[in-house]
Design a protein around this motif. Structure first.
Motif, short mmCIF file in Angstrom:
data_model
loop_
_atom_site.label_atom_id
_atom_site.label_comp_id
_atom_site.label_asym_id
_atom_site.label_seq_id
_atom_site.Cartn_x
_atom_site.Cartn_y
_atom_site.Cartn_z
N SER A 207 0.61 -1.14 -0.27
CA SER A 207 0.04 -0.07 -0.42
C SER A 207 0.83 1.37 -0.12
O SER A 207 0.41 2.30 -0.75
CB SER A 207 -1.01 0.15 1.41
OG SER A 207 -1.70 1.11 1.28
N ARG A 210 1.90 2.04 -3.48
CA ARG A 210 0.82 2.49 -4.17
C ARG A 210 0.58 3.80 -4.00
O ARG A 210 0.29 4.73 -4.90
CB ARG A 210 -0.49 1.80 -4.22
CG ARG A 210 -0.38 0.29 -4.53
CD ARG A 210 -1.93 -0.34 -4.66
NE ARG A 210 -2.59 -0.59 -3.30
CZ ARG A 210 -2.31 -1.65 -2.61
NH1 ARG A 210 -1.61 -2.81 -3.16
NH2 ARG A 210 -2.63 -1.67 -1.35
N THR A 211 0.72 4.32 -2.74
CA THR A 211 0.46 5.68 -2.34
C THR A 211 1.53 6.73 -2.99
O THR A 211 1.36 7.71 -3.26
CB THR A 211 0.54 5.70 -0.80
OG1 THR A 211 -0.61 4.99 -0.13
CG2 THR A 211 0.20 7.05 -0.40
N HIS A 212 2.70 6.24 -3.06
CA HIS A 212 3.85 6.91 -3.57
C HIS A 212 4.23 6.73 -5.03
O HIS A 212 4.98 6.93 -5.68
CB HIS A 212 5.00 6.84 -2.74
CG HIS A 212 4.86 7.33 -1.35
ND1 HIS A 212 5.26 8.50 -1.11
CD2 HIS A 212 4.44 6.69 -0.34
CE1 HIS A 212 5.05 8.73 0.27
NE2 HIS A 212 4.61 7.67 0.75
N ASN A 213 3.07 5.98 -5.68
CA ASN A 213 3.31 5.78 -7.13
C ASN A 213 4.63 5.12 -7.28
O ASN A 213 5.30 5.32 -8.64
CB ASN A 213 3.14 6.94 -7.99
CG ASN A 213 1.69 7.64 -7.87
OD1 ASN A 213 0.82 7.02 -7.90
ND2 ASN A 213 1.57 8.86 -7.42
#
Length: 301
Positions: A207, A210-213
């Motif tokens: 996660s 995903r949050t920080h691409n």
């Protein structure tokens, strides 16, 4: 068999006097005599016989009195046992625990609990977050102890937070990133040794990416056990993302080292999960109360 009449007869047998038995039971002498006569007719045997101005037990009555003594002793034991369950002094508790609390927290909690409630039986299911939630929602366990939060909770359960600890990136002492400050993108270039899918810490790591691409890191080694993953990193391979409660001693000894990832400070929730609107048994309530009063909060600063 009329157990009420048997109890009347047993009282006569223990007092050896119908009048005293009637007084003890607070009923009339004719009533107690009539009930015993009905019992004799039901059993087809004579229990009492005249003896001078009183009564005595027949040989069959003596034997029945001994059997009745056993019966009423067991009845008393059942009443005591039910009382213990109602008070939480006996009974059973089934609980699920994720690997962090199972290895670090539960041993101390269970030791304290068993010293106070020795007659309570506990069954512990050590598993990952997803499986713990499934066991709880399917009523296979009474409660679940989480280190972390399942990615998908259920509307049928509720969480009570106990405390939080930090999540750390750790590597072996010979790793070039040991005790260094680096960026998250650099950290994600490293191979990770993690637990199996369903682990809440693993989900937190993915996660975070995903949050920080960022692309998810490679996880070429995964273990079902917590300490196996730690040992692999200690031996010098890859990195781990893990609760500080698990590795604080290794970090203090220098067998593992932290990696300080810039701008990243994540916490891990230690919590109790129960089914909504479903009261716990007295024993399980006592266990939860003990956990609340003895949370483990020591972490390395």
């Amino acid at each position: 068999m009329n157990l009420h009449a048997l109890r009347l007869f047993y009282t006569i047998a223990t007092t050896r006097n119908v009048t005293r038995a009637a007084e003890q039971l607070n009923i009339s002498q004719p009533a107690i005599t009539a009930q015993v006569k009905k019992l004799e007719k039901e059993l087809g045997i004579v229990l009492l016989q005249p003896a001078g101005r009183g009564i005595t037990l027949t040989p069959a009555g003596e034997d029945i009195a001994l059997l009745a003594a056993r019966l009423f002793a067991v009845e008393q034991q059942i009443e005591q046992f039910c009382g213990q369950i109602q008070q939480g002094q006996a009974g059973q508790i089934a609980l699920a625990a994720t690997y962090l609390p199972a290895h670090v927290l539960l041993p101390g909690w269970l030791s304290r609990f068993k010293k106070q409630y020795e007659q309570v039986e506990l069954t512990i299911h050590t598993t990952n977050s997803a499986e713990a939630l499934q066991l709880l929602t399917s009523a296979q366990v009474d409660l679940a102890i989480y280190g972390g939060v399942p990615e998908r909770a259920s509307e049928w359960v509720e969480m009570e937070e106990l405390f939080r600890d930090e999540l750390w990136f750790v590597v072996g002492p010979e790793h070039p990133y040991a005790n260094q400050h680096i960026s998250l993108s650099q950290m994600m270039q490293e191979p990770f040794v993690m637990r199996e899918q369903g682990s809440s810490t693993r989900e937190r790591l993915l996660s975070l990416c995903r949050t920080h691409n960022l692309p998810a890191p490679s996880i070429p080694l995964q273990f079902n056990g917590l300490y196996e993953a730690i040992q692999a990193v200690t031996a010098g391979y890859g990195a781990n993302f893990i609760s500080s409660l698990i590795v604080r001693d290794e970090v203090a000894r220098g067998t593992l080292c932290r990696v300080y990832v810039e701008g990243i400070h994540l916490e891990n929730t230690i919590s109790i999960w129960t089914r909504k609107h479903e009261p716990l048994s007295a024993a399980a309530s006592h266990f939860v109360d003990l956990i609340r009063s003895h949370p483990f909060k020591q972490t390395i600063q």
